[in-house]
Each structure stands twice: as structure tokens, then as C-alpha cells.
Enzyme design. Structure first.
Site, short mmCIF file in Angstrom:
data_model
loop_
_atom_site.label_atom_id
_atom_site.label_comp_id
_atom_site.label_asym_id
_atom_site.label_seq_id
_atom_site.Cartn_x
_atom_site.Cartn_y
_atom_site.Cartn_z
N ASN A 9 -31.33 -28.81 -18.28
CA ASN A 9 -30.04 -28.69 -17.59
C ASN A 9 -29.94 -27.27 -17.03
O ASN A 9 -29.72 -26.33 -17.79
CB ASN A 9 -28.90 -28.97 -18.58
CG ASN A 9 -27.53 -28.74 -17.96
OD1 ASN A 9 -27.41 -28.50 -16.75
ND2 ASN A 9 -26.49 -28.80 -18.79
N LYS A 11 -27.69 -26.04 -15.27
CA LYS A 11 -26.29 -25.57 -15.12
C LYS A 11 -26.14 -24.92 -13.74
O LYS A 11 -26.80 -25.35 -12.80
CB LYS A 11 -25.92 -24.64 -16.27
CG LYS A 11 -26.24 -25.28 -17.63
CD LYS A 11 -25.66 -24.58 -18.80
CE LYS A 11 -26.05 -25.32 -20.08
NZ LYS A 11 -25.43 -24.80 -21.28
N HIS A 95 -20.68 -33.33 -20.56
CA HIS A 95 -21.20 -32.07 -21.13
C HIS A 95 -20.01 -31.25 -21.63
O HIS A 95 -18.93 -31.27 -21.03
CB HIS A 95 -21.97 -31.30 -20.06
CG HIS A 95 -22.73 -30.14 -20.64
ND1 HIS A 95 -22.12 -28.95 -20.93
CD2 HIS A 95 -24.03 -30.02 -21.00
CE1 HIS A 95 -23.03 -28.13 -21.46
NE2 HIS A 95 -24.18 -28.75 -21.50
N GLU A 97 -19.26 -28.29 -21.36
CA GLU A 97 -18.66 -27.39 -20.37
C GLU A 97 -17.73 -28.16 -19.44
O GLU A 97 -16.70 -27.63 -19.00
CB GLU A 97 -19.79 -26.66 -19.61
CG GLU A 97 -20.48 -25.64 -20.50
CD GLU A 97 -21.96 -25.42 -20.23
OE1 GLU A 97 -22.43 -25.75 -19.12
OE2 GLU A 97 -22.65 -24.92 -21.14
N GLU A 167 -24.86 -32.41 -28.63
CA GLU A 167 -24.89 -30.97 -28.35
C GLU A 167 -23.73 -30.30 -29.08
O GLU A 167 -22.60 -30.28 -28.56
CB GLU A 167 -24.75 -30.72 -26.85
CG GLU A 167 -25.89 -31.25 -26.02
CD GLU A 167 -26.09 -30.44 -24.74
OE1 GLU A 167 -27.18 -29.91 -24.57
OE2 GLU A 167 -25.15 -30.29 -23.96
N GLY A 173 -26.08 -22.13 -25.86
CA GLY A 173 -26.16 -20.79 -25.26
C GLY A 173 -25.89 -19.67 -26.24
O GLY A 173 -25.66 -18.53 -25.84
N SER A 212 -29.56 -24.41 -27.84
CA SER A 212 -30.51 -23.34 -28.18
C SER A 212 -31.87 -23.88 -28.63
O SER A 212 -32.49 -23.33 -29.54
CB SER A 212 -29.91 -22.40 -29.23
OG SER A 212 -28.74 -21.78 -28.72
P1 13P Z 1 -28.86 -23.92 -24.26
O1 13P Z 1 -30.23 -24.56 -24.45
O2 13P Z 1 -28.88 -22.77 -23.31
O3 13P Z 1 -28.22 -23.63 -25.57
O4 13P Z 1 -27.94 -25.04 -23.54
C1 13P Z 1 -27.86 -26.30 -24.07
C2 13P Z 1 -27.13 -27.17 -23.11
O5 13P Z 1 -25.95 -27.05 -22.93
C3 13P Z 1 -27.92 -28.18 -22.38
O6 13P Z 1 -27.08 -29.09 -21.73
#
Ligand code: 13P
Length: 256
Positions: A9, A11, A95, A97, A167, A173, A212
Site C-alpha cells: 500500500n 498510500k 483502511h 486512515e 491491521e 507506521g 510495520s
Molecule cells: P506500515 O507497514 O507502514 O506500518 O503500514 C501498514 C499499512 O497501513 C498498510 O496498509
């Protein structure tokens, strides 16, 4: 045995020049990974570039979000048909976010899920609890609520053509990965919950872990019984890191 999937992803990262290098490197390196599918989720403006660079490769791609509407006066939205115009196979839905920053509710996500499937996309439904919810002992209740919203609108059969991604918000992150045991426990909970409705479907359901995931923790995570691959954020922006994670997934299929 369930096929492993490793999905990157991106983002809201990248640009034409950087993407060119990243996609070219992935195309060259992600070959011959038996038992592992790989996919990238790029920002919508780069779907054309992605299609052009990955067509005919072993790598699939998808959108990071989709509108619940088919077409019309919805400024700023992207429909499922538009994603299909660029040969997307998948779309990420719910997601954390999207939920936290853009206010997407369980109900909106469920409607998007139906719209995506109706158009022929495979939804990757993201679920997961915040740190506060985990510390309050509510992780399973939150995930159950997020799943139930989709089950109520779409029905359990719809999950036969979907993927679930766990997740934990506190692991995204942050560099703070769920331990393999913590992740496995939630994955088993999700599979068991679906099994109460359909045992075979639950057994075949692909459940990804995200939060992560790095090359140095992927093998342990992907080696868990109910973890079928990963949804990768930061590490998917570095070709060699993403490739190493895909290779980790393959080593787990070989070991299994
Ligand atoms: P990270 O791997 O940067 O923690 O992000 C995970 C994520 O949100 C994937 O959709």
C-alpha cells in the site's frame, strides 16, 4: 492450502519518476515466486502508469479506495468501473486512515464493499483496533463490529470473493509490530467468527496482517497458521524491501 498474498500500500507517496524506477524493479525481481501473489496499491493518478508498466507481469494492482456510487455528481471520487478501466484486480476498503481521517463509517465501507464486488473488483477489507481499544480489552469486539457491518449488508457468501486484512492501528507506521502470537490470535478469531457462518469459506479465506511488516519480521509473521500474507506500507516503497518480504512469504509456503 491458501495462497499467500503480499500487497504493497503506497498510500499518498510517489511520483512519475520514482514510480517508474520502483515498478520496473518490482517487475524484474518479482518473478517465479510460486505460491505467492504480489500486488501494489498506488495512488489513483498513477494507475495508468502502473498498468502500462506491470501489464503481463506476475504483479497485480489495485485502488486504495473506491466510491460507493456508480457515477454522477460526486466531485473527487473514483468509481469501481474507473478502477476496472485500468485493469485493477483489487481495491482496499476501510483502511484505518480512511476510517479515522476521512470519517468512513462501517456502513459506508459495507456499501463500498458491495459496489466494488458488483463491478468485479476483489475487496480487501481492512479491520483493526486502536491502542485504546486494545488496552480496554475491546479489540475483538471492535473487529467483530467491523466485520458484522459488511456481513449484514453483503452476506457471508460475499467473503468468498474478498480478502480480509487485520491491521492494528497502533502498529501502522509506528515500527511497533504486533507479535506473531498477538497477530495470530486475532487472525484465528476472525477465521473462527466466519467459520460460525461457513466453515469451508472460513478455511479458504485469505487473511493478511498489516502494521510495520519488514523483511526482518515477515517470516515469523507469515509462518503463523492463520496469517496468509501481508499488507505492507512503508516497506513497500523500497523495491528491495518489498521483494524481500514477498520472498519471506514464499519461504513460508515452502516450509508449510
Ligand atoms: P506500515 O507497514 O507502514 O506500518 O503500514 C501498514 C499499512 O497501513 C498498510 O496498509
Amino acid at each position: 492450502m491458501r495462497q499467500k498474498l503480499v500487497a504493497g500500500n503506497w498510500k499518498m507517496h510517489g511520483n512519475l519518476v520514482e514510480n517508474q524506477a520502483l515498478l520496473a524493479s518490482l517487475r524484474t525481481q518479482l518473478v517465479g515466486l510460486d505460491g505467492v501473489s504480489c500486488a501494489v496499491f498506488v495512488p489513483a493518478p498513477y494507475l495508468a502508469q502502473t498498468q502500462q508498466m506491470l501489464a503481463g507481469s506476475a504483479i497485480a494492482w489495485g485502488g486504495q479506495n473506491v466510491s460507493e456510487y456508480d457515477k454522477g455528481a460526486y466531485t473527487g471520487e473514483t468509481s469501481a468501473a474507473m478502477l476496472l478501466d485500468f485493469a485493477c484486480r483489487y481495491v482496499l476498503l476501510g483502511h484505518s486512515e480512511r476510517r479515522a481521517i476521512f470519517g468512513e463509517t462501517d456502513v459506508v465501507i459495507a456499501v463500498k464493499f458491495v459496489a466494488a464486488q458488483k463491478a468485479g473488483l476483489t475487496p480487501i477489507l481492512c479491520v483493526g483496533e486502536t491502542l485504546e481499544e486494545r488496552e480496554a480489552g475491546r479489540a475483538e469486539a471492535v473487529i467483530a463490529r467491523q466485520l458484522d457491518a459488511v456481513l449484514e449488508v453483503a452476506g457471508v457468501d460475499a467473503l468468498a470473493k474478498a480478502i480480509v486484512a487485520y491491521e492494528p492501528v497502533w502498529a501502522i507506521g509506528t515500527g511497533k509490530t504486533a507479535s506473531p502470537a498477538q497477530a495470530q490470535a486475532v487472525h484465528a478469531f476472525i477465521r473462527e467468527k466466519i467459520a460460525q457462518l461457513d466453515v469451508v469459506l472460513a478455511h479458504n479465506l485469505t487473511i493478511l496482517y498489516g502494521g510495520s511488516v519488514k523483511a526482518n519480521n515477515a517470516v515469523e509473521l507469515f509462518g503463523q497458521a492463520d496469517i496468509d500474507g501481508g499488507l505492507i506500507g512503508g516497506a513497500s516503497l523500497v523495491a528491495d524491501d518489498f521483494v524481500a518480504i514477498c520472498q519471506a512469504a514464499q519461504s513460508c509456503t515452502v516450509a508449510a
